[in-house]
Design an enzyme around this catalytic site. Structure first.
Site, PDB file in Angstrom:
ATOM      1  N   ARG A 187     -93.860-127.371 -20.260  1.00  0.00           N
ATOM      2  CA  ARG A 187     -93.732-126.417 -19.170  1.00  0.00           C
ATOM      3  C   ARG A 187     -92.898-127.018 -18.045  1.00  0.00           C
ATOM      4  NH1 ARG A 187     -95.428-121.751 -18.128  1.00  0.00           N
ATOM      5  NH2 ARG A 187     -96.833-121.723 -19.926  1.00  0.00           N
ATOM      6  N   CYS A 193     -96.557-111.622 -16.956  1.00  0.00           N
ATOM      7  CA  CYS A 193     -96.740-113.065 -16.829  1.00  0.00           C
ATOM      8  C   CYS A 193     -98.094-113.416 -16.221  1.00  0.00           C
ATOM      9  CB  CYS A 193     -95.623-113.639 -15.964  1.00  0.00           C
ATOM     10  SG  CYS A 193     -95.851-115.360 -15.496  1.00  0.00           S
ATOM     11  N   TRP A 221     -84.942-112.642 -16.211  1.00  0.00           N
ATOM     12  CA  TRP A 221     -85.586-111.445 -15.673  1.00  0.00           C
ATOM     13  C   TRP A 221     -84.582-110.575 -14.928  1.00  0.00           C
ATOM     14  CZ3 TRP A 221     -90.276-110.815 -17.562  1.00  0.00           C
ATOM     15  CH2 TRP A 221     -91.091-111.920 -17.810  1.00  0.00           C
ATOM     16  N   ARG A 241     -84.786-123.002 -15.417  1.00  0.00           N
ATOM     17  CA  ARG A 241     -85.102-121.618 -15.751  1.00  0.00           C
ATOM     18  C   ARG A 241     -85.544-120.846 -14.512  1.00  0.00           C
ATOM     19  NH1 ARG A 241     -89.437-121.601 -18.561  1.00  0.00           N
ATOM     20  NH2 ARG A 241     -89.769-123.816 -18.919  1.00  0.00           N
ATOM     21  N   PHE A 242     -85.339-119.530 -14.566  1.00  0.00           N
ATOM     22  CA  PHE A 242     -85.636-118.653 -13.435  1.00  0.00           C
ATOM     23  C   PHE A 242     -86.993-118.005 -13.672  1.00  0.00           C
ATOM     24  CE2 PHE A 242     -81.082-118.598 -14.478  1.00  0.00           C
ATOM     25  CZ  PHE A 242     -80.610-119.333 -13.389  1.00  0.00           C
ATOM     26  N   VAL A 288     -90.998-116.558 -12.728  1.00  0.00           N
ATOM     27  CA  VAL A 288     -91.847-115.833 -11.789  1.00  0.00           C
ATOM     28  C   VAL A 288     -93.201-116.548 -11.744  1.00  0.00           C
ATOM     29  CG1 VAL A 288     -90.820-113.552 -12.002  1.00  0.00           C
ATOM     30  CG2 VAL A 288     -92.479-114.282 -13.712  1.00  0.00           C
ATOM     31  N   SER A 315     -97.206-120.945  -8.925  1.00  0.00           N
ATOM     32  CA  SER A 315     -98.275-119.961  -8.749  1.00  0.00           C
ATOM     33  C   SER A 315     -99.542-120.560  -8.161  1.00  0.00           C
ATOM     34  CB  SER A 315     -98.589-119.286 -10.091  1.00  0.00           C
ATOM     35  OG  SER A 315     -99.134-120.209 -11.019  1.00  0.00           O
TER      36      SER A 315
END
Length: 369
Positions: free
Chosen positions: A14, A45, A78, A154-155, A157, A173
């Site tokens: 990750r 997500c 995205w 990477r882009f 969310v 997050s």
């Protein structure tokens, strides 16, 4: 799966979030203000779902607007839906950005026909996704490059965006939900703030300890199983996921039996039926976003099929249904169509034909059968 997601031995890795600032009266840049900050999320997500949930639970929907990317993640990342002045005016009049799920109506298709018939290029506004009213970005990557022209990862969310400085506050997050829970935005939210504390001091160490093993072995564990590129690694990881689901089941079983001996009636028990302590905490939020996706996608798509939640884990299943049916924030931010379509259409290496399974049915069972 792109090889940048995997190590040489075929195991999933990750990405570490690059932007990790906070909002605080003491922060030199990012200070509390109503309407200054914006969340960019995917309803599919689980990491973005955490932030939507916390925003709703804390009563911050009037303080932080939301834009929802299209459920289909293509090879450019995205994307947002197109914007025009009439749509922008309508969204402003109806305050759709302030909705718990950013104005998404919660039904991608006529339920009499398979959701799998929805094409990947479907562009129904406030159904497949929404737009970016701040920068009019076409892609989430546009925001990343605006924040850092040299960005080379990477882009992902969620993104917590500063509309004033046109900068990313955070794309981590776990950090975003701590910021939202911290109370720094309660004053600008006024009477709408719930004052709920998802990380009370007396439970903080227990919450952190619970989160640490749940994250590695369940939240991220399903990805390590699903994106494994060797049988050996897959079998190790999927076994580990279920060993830790067993652990959660044991915790919740003991909690249920203790509560049942103290209180009369199921309603009284359920009002205290949580993973840590006898109140809703961040531990529940972070576990929920994985468990609610487990039967609809992780069982078949990530091959986590040693059992299902609904058939193999009665106490987790009761905990899940209690949150979903008794707390609006959980139900209103959970979109099973976005979830199922995203995973089955976006991971072409795992599901090259892009077929979206019809089941399970129902997506989640009633609280009382």
């Amino acid at each position: 799966m792109s090889k940048q997601w995997a190590s040489r031995d075929g195991s999933f890795k990750r990405q570490v979030s690059k932007f990790q600032e906070i909002i605080s009266p003491d922060h030199p840049v990012f200070k509390p203000a109503k309407g200054r900050y914006w969340l960019y999320v995917s309803l599919a997500c689980p990491w973005a779902h955490r932030t939507l949930l916390t925003r709703a639970l804390k009563g911050l929907t009037s303080v932080i607007g939301v834009s929802v990317v299209h459920w289909h993640l293509d090879n450019k990342g995205w994307r947002f839906l197109p914007i025009d002045e009439a749509t922008l005016e309508m969204a402003n009049q109806k305050n759709l950005y302030k909705d718990k799920a950013g104005g998404i109506v919660g039904a991608l298709s006529d339920k009499s026909s398979p959701v799998g018939k929805v094409p990947n290029d479907s562009a129904r506004l406030f159904v497949d996704g929404t737009f970016d009213p701040n920068e009019h970005a076409q892609r989430l990557s546009d925001l990343y490059y605006k924040a850092d022209p040299e960005y080379d990862a990477r882009f992902t969310v969620p993104v917590l965006w500063d509309t004033k400085l046109k900068a990313i506050v955070s794309n981590e997050s776990a950090q975003i939900i701590r910021v939202l829970n911290s109370g720094v935005l309660d004053e600008v939210a006024g009477d709408e703030a719930t004052k709920l504390d998802l990380v009370p001091k007396e439970l903080e160490s227990q919450i952190d300890e619970f989160n640490s093993w749940v994250y590695d072995n369940i939240n991220n564990g399903v990805y390590k199983a699903g994106f494994a590129e060797s049988a050996e690694i897959y079998e190790k990881e999927v076994t580990n996921v279920f060993q830790h689901l067993d652990k959660v089941e044991g915790i919740l079983k003991q909690k249920y039996e203790t509560l049942k001996s103290k209180y009369k009636g199921l309603d009284e028990v359920l009002s205290r039926y949580f993973t840590v302590g006898e109140q809703l905490t961040e531990a529940d939020v972070r576990l929920y976003t994985t468990i609610v996706r487990f039967d609809p996608v992780y069982v078949q798509h990530f091959k986590c099929n040693l059992n299902t939640i609904r058939d193999g884990y009665p106490f987790i299943h009761l905990w899940l249904r209690n949150l979903y049916w008794n707390y609006d924030a959980f139900r209103h931010t959970t979109d099973f169509d976005h979830i199922k379509l995203h995973y089955t259409r976006s991971h072409s290496r795992i599901n090259p034909l892009g077929l979206t399974p019809l089941g399970p049915s129902p997506d989640i069972k009633p609280l009382r059968d």
